[in-house]
Design an enzyme around this catalytic site. Structure first.
Site, PDB file in Angstrom:
ATOM      1  CB  CYS A  88      -0.911   0.011   1.234  1.00 32.03           C
ATOM      2  SG  CYS A  88      -1.921  -1.484   1.414  1.00 32.03           S
ATOM      3  N   GLY A  95      15.075 -13.004  -3.296  1.00 30.40           N
ATOM      4  CA  GLY A  95      16.235 -13.496  -2.560  1.00 30.40           C
ATOM      5  C   GLY A  95      17.143 -12.397  -2.071  1.00 30.40           C
TER       6      GLY A  95
END
Length: 632
Positions: free
Chosen positions: A2, A365
């Site tokens: 958001c 990652g």
């Protein structure tokens, strides 16, 4: 994921200009295309843009407690919200939703500022407590989610998820922060807590601000968490038995979503490890993976990504990037809001664009190199530290300082004879030497680039002060852990996490980062340095733990990175664009730079005599920022 925004009037309780706040919030609509929300009361305005991930039907923001006295706007994910909800209900709190946002409101009621200690996740949020007349701004421990703020001369405090939210306010002062220019040409980004603007700041990772309207207010950030290297190191057996199990748990709690979920897969060690663990955790369905390939094999890792995708039978998609795909240059300046010079932002933008066509949440990652000693520069630093231990500073400084000055800059030569930077670093102490190693432009190059006017405004300031400030808090004598700490406080948050947040949010894609789970970071900080770098192998223990799960050539091949062919672009298809940017009236009229030195960099690069692609890209991105954001 958001976007949040807000205005708080510290000196009075007049009505907040609703149109201004709505304009500010609309500028970050890409962060949350599914919904928006506002709350206004005397002296306060809160705004939110929502990307629905959990409790899609509920959890509209701003979200309130039962009495309507406490409101929150929140960007991020609280992964332990279910356990927190159970605990808070047992303490008498009443919940009306099924998502993670409401846990923040009730945690604030229960624990006040210590609520942040209970959250496991990535977050930036603002709480307005009407009863206490307090505004609480907090950012997650590793800085995965951004949070900016500014105090206007009128006494209005602005905050938002992106810098453009603040600059949209008609009274925002766009005066430059000149130390930030020095930092930018050193690091390629502007480190926390500063921005390119003198009156706008970032909340530091692991910090919060508490503003009380009933008392004299100062904008003082308070630290609530830090990486602690003073704990006893783990045994070899502990590392071997726990490294992957703990990471698997961090991955597992990030698989909760009510929308399609997947992972980035570059073919490198870290993303391959995350995909391998995801595949083991959700055996009933294939993992969605995506990667970016390049038509220039020198920069292409897609074959390695395909190898892992085939091993774990993922739903794999690859997007190919043309070697002349430089159409994003203008867009990047608008996306990052301030100068940002990591050219891998371009392929990162493309992989996020590809991922969003198929998923709403992607695991990455990021963080593995910082956590387990994967960068090649760490090994160089350890070698240099051995030399510093052998040779006293009184001998080192004049010897290597002189060599660093007279030795030519051999960009074209094999690495083992490109010793200029090494000589410069060996003349310095560990912290200053590491700063020199990671600099895009060394201090002598910056001195040649900056105009007398800019040098006067800098007043002798140099970017190494950023590293010195963090090193003073590192709480370790271990030379490897020191530079890991420096990178986690600067490069990781200012470059890597910033790049991923802006690129992903530009496509309304949420990215989760299991390796930077704070509990996992706390555990990994205790891994002995000898197990992170063993001989000439970085991430040694991590790779060893992954041997049963990934092929040898994935684990032990040469690291490529996420690069683009800048050097050839500037001598070919981008030559005219670069020339126009460097010769622009705006750059010349800024009075910030030595135009003769800029032309020297350009001519040496175009002729092939030197490779100045990093410095030229950094200048190009600054020129784009200056033109777009300052209207120059």
């Amino acid at each position: 994921m958001c976007g949040i925004a807000g205005i708080l009037q510290l000196n009075n309780s007049n009505q907040v200009n609703q149109n201004v706040l709505k304009t500010m919030n609309t500028l970050q609509s890409h962060r949350g295309p599914d919904d928006d929300g506002y709350h206004f009361e005397p002296g306060v305005g809160l705004a939110h843009r929502r990307l629905s991930i959990i409790d899609i039907a509920g959890s509209h923001q701003p979200l309130f407690n039962e009495t309507g006295e406490v409101a929150v706007v929140f960007n991020g994910e609280i992964y332990n919200f279910a356990e927190l909800t159970t605990e808070l209900k047992a303490r008498g709190h009443i919940f009306s939703t099924h998502g993670d946002t409401e846990t923040i409101v009730h945690a604030w009621e229960e624990w006040g500022v210590d609520c942040v200690q209970h959250f496991r996740g990535m977050f930036a949020f603002a709480i307005w407590d009407r009863t206490k007349q307090q505004l609480f701004l907090a950012r997650d421990r590793m800085g995965i989610k951004p949070l900016f703020y500014s105090l206007l001369p009128s006494g209005e405090l602005l905050f938002g998820s992106e810098l453009k939210v603040l600059t949209a306010h008609p009274d925002f002062d766009k005066s430059l922060y000149y130390h930030g220019i020095e930092d930018y040409f050193t690091f390629g980004y502007i480190p926390e807590p500063h921005t390119i603007y003198a009156n706008a700041f970032k909340v530091n990772p692991g910090h919060y601000l508490l503003l009380d309207k009933t008392k004299a207010t100062t904008l003082q950030q308070t630290q609530y968490w830090d990486i602690d290297f003073s704990q006893a190191v783990l045994t070899e057996q502990q590392v071997k038995s726990e490294l992957l199990e703990r990471l698997k748990e961090a991955v597992d709690i990030r698989l909760i979503a009510e929308v399609p979920l997947g992972a980035f897969l570059s073919g490198g060690v870290d993303s391959s490890a995350i995909v391998a663990l995801m595949a083991q955790l959700q055996q009933d369905k294939a993992v969605n993976t995506c990667s970016i390939g390049f038509d220039d094999k020198q920069f292409d890792e897609s074959d390695y990504a395909n190898q892992v995708a085939n091993q774990y039978q993922t739903n794999h998609r690859t997007g190919m990037v043309d070697r002349n795909d430089f159409s994003l240059i203008d867009k990047l300046a608008a996306l990052y809001d301030e100068p940002y010079a990591d050219s891998s932002a371009m392929p990162t933008y493309r992989v996020c664009e590809l991922a969003r066509k198929h998923v709403t949440v992607a695991l990455s990652g990021d963080g593995g190199d910082e956590l387990f000693g994967g960068y090649r520069r760490y090994r160089y630093q350890l070698h240099e530290e051995k030399m510093r231990g052998i040779m006293p500073q009184a001998i080192r400084q004049p010897l290597f300082g002189t060599l660093g000055k007279v030795y030519p800059k051999l960009d074209w030569a094999p690495r083992f004879v490109r010793a200029k930077t090494t000589f410069q670093s060996l003349a310095m102490n560990a912290v200053s030497g590491y700063c020199n190693t990671v600099s895009i432009m060394r201090s002598d190059a910056r001195a040649a680039l900056f105009s007398p006017q800019l040098k006067q405004k800098l007043g002798g300031y140099q970017s190494v002060e950023v590293f010195k400030r963090h090193a003073a808090k590192a709480n370790t004598d271990d030379p490897l852990k020191l530079v890991q700490y420096l990178d986690m406080k600067t490069y990781l948050v200012g470059d890597i996490l910033t790049k991923v947040d802006r690129a992903s949010m530009a496509h309304s894609l949420e990215v989760r980062v299991p390796l930077l789970d704070h509990k996992y970071v706390e555990w990994a900080s205790r891994v002995p340095s000898s197990m992170n770098i063993s001989g000439n192998e970085g991430k040694a223990a991590f790779k060893q733990a992954l041997q049963p799960h990934l092929p040898h050539d994935i684990l032990y091949r040469k690291k490529m990175g996420f690069a683009i062919p800048l050097a050839s672009w500037f001598r070919g298809p981008l030559k005219q664009t670069l020339q126009q940017a460097l010769n622009s009236e705006a750059l010349a009229d800024s009075g910030l730079f030595n135009q003769n030195y800029i032309q020297q960099l350009y001519q040496q690069h175009i002729s092939g005599k030197r490779d100045h692609s990093s410095a030229l890209w950094t200048l190009l991105m600054f020129s784009q920022f200056y033109r777009q954001q300052l209207g120059q």
